[in-house]
Scaffold this motif. Sequence first.
Motif, PDB file in Angstrom:
ATOM      1  N   HIS A  28       0.844  -1.196   0.000  1.00 21.62           N
ATOM      2  CA  HIS A  28       0.000   0.000   0.000  1.00 21.62           C
ATOM      3  C   HIS A  28       0.879   1.246   0.000  1.00 21.62           C
ATOM      4  CE1 HIS A  28      -3.253  -2.746   0.816  1.00 21.62           C
ATOM      5  NE2 HIS A  28      -2.762  -3.092   1.979  1.00 21.62           N
ATOM      6  N   ASN A  29       0.468   2.288  -0.715  1.00 27.42           N
ATOM      7  CA  ASN A  29      -0.713   2.462  -1.543  1.00 27.42           C
ATOM      8  C   ASN A  29      -0.423   2.309  -3.043  1.00 27.42           C
ATOM      9  OD1 ASN A  29      -2.685   3.027   0.423  1.00 27.42           O
ATOM     10  ND2 ASN A  29      -2.074   5.155   0.542  1.00 27.42           N
ATOM     11  N   VAL A  30       0.714   1.706  -3.372  1.00 23.36           N
ATOM     12  CA  VAL A  30       0.987   1.427  -4.780  1.00 23.36           C
ATOM     13  C   VAL A  30      -0.091   0.494  -5.329  1.00 23.36           C
ATOM     14  CG1 VAL A  30       2.635   0.422  -6.411  1.00 23.36           C
ATOM     15  CG2 VAL A  30       3.460   1.772  -4.470  1.00 23.36           C
ATOM     16  N   ILE A  31      -0.478  -0.465  -4.498  1.00 25.49           N
ATOM     17  CA  ILE A  31      -1.625  -1.309  -4.807  1.00 25.49           C
ATOM     18  C   ILE A  31      -2.729  -0.957  -3.821  1.00 25.49           C
ATOM     19  CG2 ILE A  31      -2.486  -3.680  -4.923  1.00 25.49           C
ATOM     20  CD1 ILE A  31       0.322  -4.587  -5.568  1.00 25.49           C
ATOM     21  N   GLY A  32      -3.847  -0.507  -4.346  1.00 29.82           N
ATOM     22  CA  GLY A  32      -4.954  -0.090  -3.486  1.00 29.82           C
ATOM     23  C   GLY A  32      -5.621  -1.257  -2.784  1.00 29.82           C
ATOM     24  N   LYS A  33      -6.434  -0.945  -1.805  1.00 30.21           N
ATOM     25  CA  LYS A  33      -7.103  -1.963  -1.000  1.00 30.21           C
ATOM     26  C   LYS A  33      -7.978  -2.874  -1.842  1.00 30.21           C
ATOM     27  CE  LYS A  33     -10.011  -2.531   3.113  1.00 30.21           C
ATOM     28  NZ  LYS A  33     -10.748  -1.819   4.206  1.00 30.21           N
ATOM     29  N   ASP A  34      -8.771  -2.298  -2.731  1.00 33.32           N
ATOM     30  CA  ASP A  34      -9.663  -3.106  -3.567  1.00 33.32           C
ATOM     31  C   ASP A  34      -8.867  -3.970  -4.554  1.00 33.32           C
ATOM     32  OD1 ASP A  34     -11.848  -2.051  -2.293  1.00 33.32           O
ATOM     33  OD2 ASP A  34     -12.251  -0.534  -3.825  1.00 33.32           O
ATOM     34  N   GLU A  35      -7.793  -3.390  -5.113  1.00 34.42           N
ATOM     35  CA  GLU A  35      -6.966  -4.147  -6.052  1.00 34.42           C
ATOM     36  C   GLU A  35      -6.278  -5.305  -5.340  1.00 34.42           C
ATOM     37  OE1 GLU A  35      -3.063  -3.638  -8.965  1.00 34.42           O
ATOM     38  OE2 GLU A  35      -4.108  -1.838  -8.245  1.00 34.42           O
ATOM     39  N   GLN A  36      -5.813  -5.057  -4.121  1.00 34.58           N
ATOM     40  CA  GLN A  36      -5.159  -6.118  -3.361  1.00 34.58           C
ATOM     41  C   GLN A  36      -6.129  -7.265  -3.085  1.00 34.58           C
ATOM     42  OE1 GLN A  36      -1.547  -6.001  -1.933  1.00 34.58           O
ATOM     43  NE2 GLN A  36      -2.294  -8.022  -2.506  1.00 34.58           N
ATOM     44  N   LYS A  37      -7.341  -6.916  -2.729  1.00 38.53           N
ATOM     45  CA  LYS A  37      -8.359  -7.937  -2.465  1.00 38.53           C
ATOM     46  C   LYS A  37      -8.633  -8.759  -3.720  1.00 38.53           C
ATOM     47  CE  LYS A  37     -13.081  -8.455  -0.627  1.00 38.53           C
ATOM     48  NZ  LYS A  37     -13.651  -9.198  -1.768  1.00 38.53           N
ATOM     49  N   CYS A  38      -8.755  -8.071  -4.845  1.00 37.40           N
ATOM     50  CA  CYS A  38      -9.034  -8.749  -6.112  1.00 37.40           C
ATOM     51  C   CYS A  38      -7.868  -9.644  -6.520  1.00 37.40           C
ATOM     52  CB  CYS A  38      -9.324  -7.716  -7.203  1.00 37.40           C
ATOM     53  SG  CYS A  38      -9.774  -8.442  -8.803  1.00 37.40           S
ATOM     54  N   PHE A  39      -6.642  -9.153  -6.315  1.00 33.86           N
ATOM     55  CA  PHE A  39      -5.467  -9.933  -6.700  1.00 33.86           C
ATOM     56  C   PHE A  39      -5.376 -11.215  -5.874  1.00 33.86           C
ATOM     57  CE2 PHE A  39      -0.852 -10.795  -7.078  1.00 33.86           C
ATOM     58  CZ  PHE A  39      -0.747 -10.780  -8.454  1.00 33.86           C
ATOM     59  N   GLY A  40      -5.846 -11.146  -4.651  1.00 33.10           N
ATOM     60  CA  GLY A  40      -5.841 -12.326  -3.802  1.00 33.10           C
ATOM     61  C   GLY A  40      -6.931 -13.323  -4.141  1.00 33.10           C
ATOM     62  N   GLU A  41      -7.925 -12.894  -4.909  1.00 36.05           N
ATOM     63  CA  GLU A  41      -9.068 -13.759  -5.234  1.00 36.05           C
ATOM     64  C   GLU A  41      -8.957 -14.416  -6.606  1.00 36.05           C
ATOM     65  OE1 GLU A  41     -12.299 -11.053  -4.849  1.00 36.05           O
ATOM     66  OE2 GLU A  41     -12.460 -11.286  -2.657  1.00 36.05           O
ATOM     67  N   ILE A  42      -8.219 -13.814  -7.540  1.00 36.97           N
ATOM     68  CA  ILE A  42      -8.146 -14.367  -8.889  1.00 36.97           C
ATOM     69  C   ILE A  42      -7.319 -15.658  -8.894  1.00 36.97           C
ATOM     70  CG2 ILE A  42      -8.425 -12.123  -9.985  1.00 36.97           C
ATOM     71  CD1 ILE A  42      -5.416 -12.141 -10.565  1.00 36.97           C
ATOM     72  N   VAL A  43      -7.597 -16.509  -9.887  1.00 36.47           N
ATOM     73  CA  VAL A  43      -6.873 -17.771 -10.037  1.00 36.47           C
ATOM     74  C   VAL A  43      -5.913 -17.639 -11.213  1.00 36.47           C
ATOM     75  CG1 VAL A  43      -7.057 -20.244 -10.435  1.00 36.47           C
ATOM     76  CG2 VAL A  43      -8.841 -19.052  -9.130  1.00 36.47           C
ATOM     77  N   ILE A  44      -4.621 -17.808 -10.933  1.00 38.70           N
ATOM     78  CA  ILE A  44      -3.567 -17.658 -11.937  1.00 38.70           C
ATOM     79  C   ILE A  44      -3.022 -19.034 -12.286  1.00 38.70           C
ATOM     80  CG2 ILE A  44      -1.337 -16.611 -12.470  1.00 38.70           C
ATOM     81  CD1 ILE A  44      -1.960 -14.558 -10.211  1.00 38.70           C
ATOM     82  N   ALA A  45      -3.075 -19.401 -13.563  1.00 40.82           N
ATOM     83  CA  ALA A  45      -2.551 -20.689 -14.027  1.00 40.82           C
ATOM     84  C   ALA A  45      -1.225 -20.463 -14.746  1.00 40.82           C
ATOM     85  CB  ALA A  45      -3.547 -21.370 -14.956  1.00 40.82           C
ATOM     86  N   ILE A  46      -0.178 -21.121 -14.281  1.00 38.68           N
ATOM     87  CA  ILE A  46       1.158 -20.943 -14.845  1.00 38.68           C
ATOM     88  C   ILE A  46       1.667 -22.286 -15.349  1.00 38.68           C
ATOM     89  CG2 ILE A  46       3.528 -20.204 -14.420  1.00 38.68           C
ATOM     90  CD1 ILE A  46       2.480 -18.452 -12.144  1.00 38.68           C
ATOM     91  N   ALA A  47       1.864 -22.386 -16.667  1.00 39.28           N
ATOM     92  CA  ALA A  47       2.381 -23.605 -17.285  1.00 39.28           C
ATOM     93  C   ALA A  47       3.839 -23.384 -17.670  1.00 39.28           C
ATOM     94  CB  ALA A  47       1.558 -23.964 -18.518  1.00 39.28           C
ATOM     95  N   GLY A  48       4.720 -24.201 -17.124  1.00 39.60           N
ATOM     96  CA  GLY A  48       6.155 -24.050 -17.367  1.00 39.60           C
ATOM     97  C   GLY A  48       6.800 -23.312 -16.215  1.00 39.60           C
ATOM     98  N   LEU A  49       7.738 -23.979 -15.529  1.00 43.42           N
ATOM     99  CA  LEU A  49       8.242 -23.423 -14.279  1.00 43.42           C
ATOM    100  C   LEU A  49       9.736 -23.112 -14.307  1.00 43.42           C
ATOM    101  CD1 LEU A  49       6.190 -25.586 -11.771  1.00 43.42           C
ATOM    102  CD2 LEU A  49       5.805 -23.193 -12.437  1.00 43.42           C
ATOM    103  N   SER A  50      10.209 -22.632 -15.461  1.00 41.18           N
ATOM    104  CA  SER A  50      11.538 -22.028 -15.496  1.00 41.18           C
ATOM    105  C   SER A  50      11.330 -20.544 -15.197  1.00 41.18           C
ATOM    106  CB  SER A  50      12.204 -22.248 -16.847  1.00 41.18           C
ATOM    107  OG  SER A  50      13.499 -21.695 -16.870  1.00 41.18           O
ATOM    108  N   VAL A  51      11.017 -19.745 -16.205  1.00 38.72           N
ATOM    109  CA  VAL A  51      10.572 -18.367 -15.958  1.00 38.72           C
ATOM    110  C   VAL A  51       9.296 -18.384 -15.119  1.00 38.72           C
ATOM    111  CG1 VAL A  51       9.623 -16.290 -17.040  1.00 38.72           C
ATOM    112  CG2 VAL A  51      11.651 -17.368 -18.001  1.00 38.72           C
ATOM    113  N   GLY A  52       8.453 -19.383 -15.351  1.00 38.28           N
ATOM    114  CA  GLY A  52       7.191 -19.474 -14.632  1.00 38.28           C
ATOM    115  C   GLY A  52       7.350 -19.595 -13.130  1.00 38.28           C
TER     116      GLY A  52
END
Length: 300
Positions: A28-52
Motif C-alpha cells: 500500500h498504496n501502490v496497490i490499493g485496498k480493492d486491487e489487493q483484495k481482487c489480486f488475492g481472489e483471482i486464479v492464476i494458471a502458470i504452465a512451465g516453471l523455469s521463468v514461470g
Amino acid sequence: YCYFSWRRICVHILEEDLLYILRTARNHNVIGKDEQKCFGEIVIAIAGLSVGSSAARIAVLLGARRLRIADKDYIGPSNLNRMLCGVQDIGRLKAETVAESLYETDPYLDLFASSLAINNETIDQFLGDHGAAADIIIDEVDDLDAKITLRKAAAKRGIPLLSAVDNGDSVLVDIERYDRDYDIDLFFKKLEASGTLSSAKTAREKAVIITRFIGPEDLETGVLKSILDVGEILYSWPQLGATAVLAASAIVYCIRHIIIRDVLESGRYVVSLPSSMHVQDPLLALRPDFIKVLYEKKDS
C-alpha cells in the motif's frame, strides 16, 4: 501451527487473514485496498516453471493466493542460473520444488501443482473448473503442442493468455485477449509461417524455427548470434537469471492490469533495459546478416 514436512519443522504462524494483511502491508498504496483484495481472489494458471517459477514467486509476494502450476520436468544443473533453487534440488520435480517454496511464503495458499504434461487429456484438470477455474493463463512452456493446447483452452473458456520470452537483457511479452476479440487463427498463421518443428533434424534447426516463431526482428542481436551457434558451440539458446526475474515481474504487472484494471490490449510489448538506458548494441552492424540467415529455408 504449520508443519513443513520437507524441512521437518513446525512453525507457529498467524491466522490466515492477519498474516495476509501483514505480509502485503508494504504494497500500500501502490496497490490499493480493492486491487489487493481482487489480486488475492483471482486464479492464476502458470504452465512451465523455469521463468514461470519466478512469476509464481513474485505473484505470491505481491499477494496472489490462488495459483495452479504445472511442469513435467525435473530440475537439472542448467536450471540453476534462472531458478531460485539449489544443488540439493537437482533431480527433483520442478512443480514439487516450486510448490514447497510458495507454501513457505504463505502456508494458506490455494495451490494446485501438477507434474503432468500439458495436453488434451490434462488441460481441464490443470485449468480447473467452477470456483477454482483459472482467470488467466501464463504460457512459459517450450513445447509447441502444449502451447497450442493452452490457446485452444483459453479461446474456449474466453480467458486471457500471456507469455514472456527471455531476450538477452530484455523481455518480449505477448498478450492474447481471448476474453475480448483475439483470434486464435493469428497464432496458427504465425506458427505456420515459422516452419514445422517435426522437420527439424538438429538442435540448430529447432532453435531457428522457434526463433522464426518468436520473431527475429524483436530479438537482441546477441541472442540472434547465439541461435546460430546452437548445436556447434552452444547446446541451447541463452537464458539469463536476471532476465527471468525481469520477465516474471513483467508477467505479474500484466496480470494486474489485464484482470484487475482491464487496460492492456492484445499485442507484443518489449521491456528492454539496453534501450531504456541507451546502451548501444556492439553487434548492430551484423544484425541484418543474422536475420537473413534465420529466414533462409535451408540450414546453413
